[in-house]
Design a protein around this motif. Structure first.
Motif, PDB file in Angstrom:
ATOM      1  N   UNK A  70       0.821  -1.171   0.000  1.00  0.00           N
ATOM      2  CA  UNK A  70       0.000   0.000   0.000  1.00  0.00           C
ATOM      3  C   UNK A  70       0.877   1.251   0.000  1.00  0.00           C
ATOM      4  N   UNK A  71       0.456   2.233  -0.757  1.00  0.00           N
ATOM      5  CA  UNK A  71       1.195   3.494  -0.823  1.00  0.00           C
ATOM      6  C   UNK A  71       0.945   4.326   0.419  1.00  0.00           C
ATOM      7  N   UNK A  72       1.952   5.093   0.818  1.00  0.00           N
ATOM      8  CA  UNK A  72       1.804   6.001   1.946  1.00  0.00           C
ATOM      9  C   UNK A  72       2.058   7.413   1.449  1.00  0.00           C
TER      10      UNK A  72
END
Length: 143
Positions: free
Chosen positions: A1-3
């Protein structure tokens, strides 16, 4: 997942870290500016001075409560050049019900560079002949 990072926290993982600052309202102290308005048939187009907010403060929201319905009258909250800066002109019929207000553009705005006189502008119809309207304006400041 991107942050991803909020604008205020964009540099916290840098080496060396760039800490968020209260200048952008991050970890700033909240101040309340209370305005109690005695309703007395103020006419459409009239203004009521609510507060003089010093330079360096950032809008953090507001809340209104009234002892009576304002009926078909509309009220806007802002300043002399932008009457609806903090609340667009709208009716307020809730009685004894604290109601929050504030548009995203005001919440995300920069700190003021000069003292700002906050005004309530009456529109559409006169305010009621009696009753009390309380407007709490919340602003944050680094000190």
């Amino acid at each position: 997942m991107a942050q991803t990072y909020s604008v205020e926290c964009a540099g916290i993982d840098f080496v060396p870290s760039i800490k968020p600052s209260a200048i952008s309202a991050y970890h700033a102290r909240l101040r309340r500016f209370r305005a109690t308005v005695t309703l007395a048939s103020q006419a459409s187009g009239d203004t009521v001075v609510l507060a003089d907010v010093p330079a360096g403060f950032v809008f953090a929201g507001g809340e209104m409560v009234s002892s009576v319905s304002l009926g078909s009258s509309t009220v806007a909250l802002g300043n002399a050049s932008a009457a609806g800066k903090y609340r667009a002109a709208a009716v307020f019929t809730a009685v004894d019900t604290p109601t929050p207000f504030g548009p995203a553009t005001a919440f995300s705005g920069a700190a003021s560079t000069a003292t700002e006189r906050v005004l309530l502008t009456v529109g559409a119809a006169a305010l009621p002949a009696s009753g009390t309207l309380v407007v709490d304006l919340y602003f944050s400041h680094p000190n």
